[in-house]
Design an enzyme around this catalytic site. Structure first.
Site, PDB file in Angstrom:
ATOM      1  CG  HIS A  92      -1.933  -6.163   2.535  1.00 51.03           C
ATOM      2  ND1 HIS A  92      -1.758  -5.016   1.288  1.00 51.03           N
ATOM      3  CD2 HIS A  92      -1.226  -5.308   3.307  1.00 51.03           C
ATOM      4  CE1 HIS A  92      -0.986  -4.353   1.496  1.00 51.03           C
ATOM      5  NE2 HIS A  92      -0.620  -4.203   2.548  1.00 51.03           N
ATOM      6  CG  HIS A 117      -1.823  -1.673   6.312  1.00 49.60           C
ATOM      7  ND1 HIS A 117      -1.318  -0.616   5.648  1.00 49.60           N
ATOM      8  CD2 HIS A 117      -0.881  -2.686   5.706  1.00 49.60           C
ATOM      9  CE1 HIS A 117      -0.489  -0.944   4.995  1.00 49.60           C
ATOM     10  NE2 HIS A 117      -0.184  -2.092   5.081  1.00 49.60           N
ATOM     11  CD  GLU A 118       0.191  -6.144   7.627  1.00 47.96           C
ATOM     12  OE1 GLU A 118      -0.254  -6.511   6.502  1.00 47.96           O
ATOM     13  OE2 GLU A 118       1.046  -5.471   7.885  1.00 47.96           O
TER      14      GLU A 118
END
Length: 257
Positions: A63, A59-60
């Site tokens: 980004h 997820h990170e």
């Protein structure tokens, strides 16, 4: 030589991330093979927690990778592209608290985003895409975990393994939905923020640190809680995964009870 080694170190995958991937695979095999039949719950616990940490890292990473291609070259020097859970600017929010909430409440709490230098990025669409990239990873994880169950690809596997997959998929669905809420501090607000007026953004900014706490508090309201989980269970059924299977996975996960 030193510069080349440093560059390779910045670009290489973190050994800590690989360790969590290994724990996910080994514990998943243990659940599948029932090699820990006397303590299947502990194997499910390891599978879900390690798998959840892997998804948080991805997820990170999403980004950061999207920010890199949008103009923020600083994310590489910060180590965000190595998938190291300890490298994030808010490791407590990004990794520790989400794992704690999974253990305590069985809900996929979204974590804090990596620190993106937004002034380096031009264009509202790019800013929106950076915020959307993380929840899209959770959505892909949810589909990857639940769709095989819905299609019957795992029908011959042990029910404990199916339940563990369903529960981890359930967490991914909750994280996706929570993250996409247009609440300050969550990715959903980050998607729409570039399209808001400067005045409105300034007015909302002080509330960003409390957005996630407000959402979590609202989930304690029975009516809101019921609607929220009705949506979650409905999405799971759309993918063909029975919510009852996820509930069984949750009970195995909480092996200490």
């Amino acid at each position: 030589m030193a510069t080349t080694a440093s560059a390779k170190e910045r670009q290489g995958i973190s050994p800590l991330f690989l360790a969590f991937v290994a724990i996910t695979l080994v514990s998943g095999w243990a659940v599948w093979s029932r090699s820990l039949a006397a303590n299947a719950g502990f194997a499910v616990f390891l599978f879900v927690v390690a798998g959840w940490v892997v998804s948080l890292c991805l997820h990170e990473y999403a980004h950061a990778r999207t920010a890199l291609h949008s103009g923020d070259l600083s994310v590489e020097a910060k180590g965000y592209l190595r998938l190291n859970p300890l490298a994030y600017s808010h490791a407590l929010l990004s990794i520790v608290l989400p794992v704690v909430f999974v253990i305590m409440g069985g809900i996929g709490l979204p974590g804090g985003a990596v620190f993106i230098e937004r002034h380096r990025i031009q264009g509202r669409w790019r800013h929106s895409l950076i915020s959307a990239a993380g929840p899209l990873v959770n959505l892909v994880c949810a589909v990857g975990l639940l769709l095989p169950l819905g299609l019957g690809w795992l029908s011959s596997s042990p029910i404990e393994f199916q339940a563990a997959m369903a529960f981890l998929g359930f967490l991914q669905v909750t994280a996706t939905l929570l993250n996409l809420l247009p609440v300050p501090g969550l990715d959903g607000y980050g998607v729409i923020e570039p399209w808001l007026s400067h005045k409105l953004r300034r007015q909302v900014e002080p509330f960003a640190p409390f957005g996630l706490l407000a959402v979590f508090g609202l989930l304690w309201v029975p009516e809101i809680n019921r609607v929220f989980f009705d949506v979650i269970y409905g999405l799971m059924r759309d993918l063909g995964a029975p919510p009852e299977l996820a509930s069984f996975g949750g009970s195995l996960f909480r092996f200490w009870q």
